[in-house]
Design an enzyme around this catalytic site. Sequence first.
Site, PDB file in Angstrom:
ATOM      1  N   GLU A  93       7.742   3.970  11.009  1.00  0.00           N
ATOM      2  CA  GLU A  93       7.051   5.223  10.634  1.00  0.00           C
ATOM      3  C   GLU A  93       6.521   5.549  12.391  1.00  0.00           C
ATOM      4  OE1 GLU A  93       3.888   4.532   7.340  1.00  0.00           O
ATOM      5  OE2 GLU A  93       5.787   5.556   6.331  1.00  0.00           O
ATOM      6  N   GLU A 141      11.398   3.294   2.484  1.00  0.00           N
ATOM      7  CA  GLU A 141      10.645   3.128   0.591  1.00  0.00           C
ATOM      8  C   GLU A 141      10.092   4.718   0.127  1.00  0.00           C
ATOM      9  OE1 GLU A 141       6.327   2.354   3.534  1.00  0.00           O
ATOM     10  OE2 GLU A 141       7.482   1.402   4.848  1.00  0.00           O
TER      11      GLU A 141
HETATM   12  P1  P53 Z   1      -0.183   1.556   1.947  1.00  0.00           P
HETATM   13  C1  P53 Z   1       0.534   6.202   6.364  1.00  0.00           C
HETATM   14  C2  P53 Z   1       1.385   7.426   5.798  1.00  0.00           C
HETATM   15  C3  P53 Z   1       1.820   7.097   5.795  1.00  0.00           C
HETATM   16  C4  P53 Z   1       2.453   5.507   5.020  1.00  0.00           C
HETATM   17  O1  P53 Z   1       1.082   2.699   2.689  1.00  0.00           O
HETATM   18  C5  P53 Z   1       1.936   4.922   5.290  1.00  0.00           C
HETATM   19  C6  P53 Z   1       1.146   4.790   6.335  1.00  0.00           C
HETATM   20  C7  P53 Z   1       0.164   3.590   6.801  1.00  0.00           C
HETATM   21  O2  P53 Z   1      -0.811   3.241   5.667  1.00  0.00           O
HETATM   22  O3  P53 Z   1       2.937   3.852   5.973  1.00  0.00           O
HETATM   23  C8  P53 Z   1       3.713   2.943   4.544  1.00  0.00           C
HETATM   24  O4  P53 Z   1      -0.159   0.357   2.668  1.00  0.00           O
HETATM   25  C9  P53 Z   1       3.884   2.125   5.856  1.00  0.00           C
HETATM   26  C10 P53 Z   1       4.257   0.066   5.354  1.00  0.00           C
HETATM   27  C11 P53 Z   1       2.336   0.862   3.913  1.00  0.00           C
HETATM   28  C12 P53 Z   1       3.411   1.624   3.122  1.00  0.00           C
HETATM   29  O5  P53 Z   1       3.107   3.007   4.070  1.00  0.00           O
HETATM   30  O6  P53 Z   1      -1.227   2.336   3.103  1.00  0.00           O
HETATM   31  O7  P53 Z   1       5.434   1.914   6.285  1.00  0.00           O
HETATM   32  O8  P53 Z   1       3.532  -0.388   6.277  1.00  0.00           O
HETATM   33  O9  P53 Z   1       2.420   0.173   3.689  1.00  0.00           O
HETATM   34  C13 P53 Z   1       1.950   1.830   1.729  1.00  0.00           C
HETATM   35  O10 P53 Z   1      -0.711   2.192   0.720  1.00  0.00           O
END
Ligand code: P53
Length: 478
Positions: free
Chosen positions: A178, A376
């Site tokens: 990211e 993801e």
């Molecule tokens: P969490 C921000 C915006 C979009 C995705 O997020 C993001 C973030 C940072 O939080 O993170 C990604 O755990 C990232 C993972 C993360 C996942 O999305 O905040 O690549 O490490 O865990 C979900 O709910």
Amino acid sequence: MAKKGLPENFLWGGAVSAHQLEGGWDKGGKGISIADVMTAGRHGVPRKITDGVQEGYYYPNHEAIDFYSRYKEDIKLFAEMGFKCFRTSIAWTRIFPNGDEDRPNEEGLKFYDDLFDELLKYNIEPVITLSHFEMPYHLVKHYGGFRNRKLIDFFVKYAETVMKRYKDKVKYWMTFNEINNQADADNDFCVFTNSGILFKEGENREETMFQAAVHELIASAKVVKLGHEINPDFQIGCMLAFVPLYPYSCDPDDVMKSVEAMRKRWFFGDVHVRGEIPAYAKAYWENKGYRIEYTPEDEAILKEGTVDYIGFSYYTSAVVAGKNEDGSPAEEGYGRLVPNPHLKANDWGWQIDPVGIRYALNVLYERYQKPLFIVENGLGARDKVEEDGSIQDDYRIAYLREHIKEMKKAVELDGVDLIGYTPWGCIDLVSAGTGEMEKRYGFIYVDKDNEGKGTLERRKKKSFYWYKRVIETNGEEL
Ligand code: P53
């Protein structure tokens, strides 16, 4: 006639990152990473970044879900679901604990040898992110993170070490997770996790962020080039957080604002894929008076190290308005972010938009014509363990089902070249954004709460059996 079904060798799997599940933060010679100095927050309460690991704080990533010692048992469950691939990251600090050593830490290298062997035993293809929010904290303290050009060499050395070591075990790589999160330079968490930067008083945040990003993009290009020399079969991608920024209305000011706002995020992918700094970025830097340094050799490297595919995350979309409520022009950059009246949100305010994943696949493919990989996607939710021990996570199934339906349309109706799909947090893990355990994404429940209490016992949720069937039928039975 429309193309029918997903490709036969479609990579179904799940995704995680080292620091969110491994734990063992000080085991096997591992150094302190930036994830090790972040405390737990919650929705609306940001995580604190402490100056090193200090007494009296709870650091949720230190133990995480102890995948470090339980990976065999967990991989067995992934195999039972039928995973074709598993996306995780290598913790840079297991290989180079401080980041600037001459020689790697053999114990760390051995750990990933064993982990990859265990996956390959079940024919699960490892998909590996080189840097997923976990650079050595030493590089932050002593070099200022990626604002410092020296970081390029440290990263390349680390990447070369692991790519050589695992050249016959890992084929799919991604460089920086990211990388475009930091487009929002006002967000301390994003710039720290992407680039290891703690801002100084009076510093121009955006200028510093762009300089760090350019260093990362150069480092990434070097690694792509080097990786192809190490093994020509390597597929090396970038990794973008894809958040479509829709215009609030057909008012041309809203539409133009959405173009401007998206550009801030496109910048990273544009350099990764096209190998050059886009004209809009150069114009922006000039208008702002930013001095972003890179050499003609750097520009040549960017061209030589373009990525093979685009990995991206997709959770949600957002809406930007070009005007304030009183009709005055909205701020530059992201404009005014407004909720989408057509969508509902989860408990953390992330709006749920399945059509957005089809939109994302289309705009990415139209722009780049490179294979795409959804690395993801998923729903963070609180789960309840019933009296009989079951977890009825129908809301998670519904979220994934709707997104997979739209993903299939992109392949069947729109002709997008899609390699695979790895939902986030296939086993419950520590949230990156909040540090909570109870923001769960998994098909597998882990008994642990936000305070760190629990047995760490694993339990299959209802979605476990559902996803197994999805994989078995290559996405035909949803
Ligand atoms: P969490 C921000 C915006 C979009 C995705 O997020 C993001 C973030 C940072 O939080 O993170 C990604 O755990 C990232 C993972 C993360 C996942 O999305 O905040 O690549 O490490 O865990 C979900 O709910």
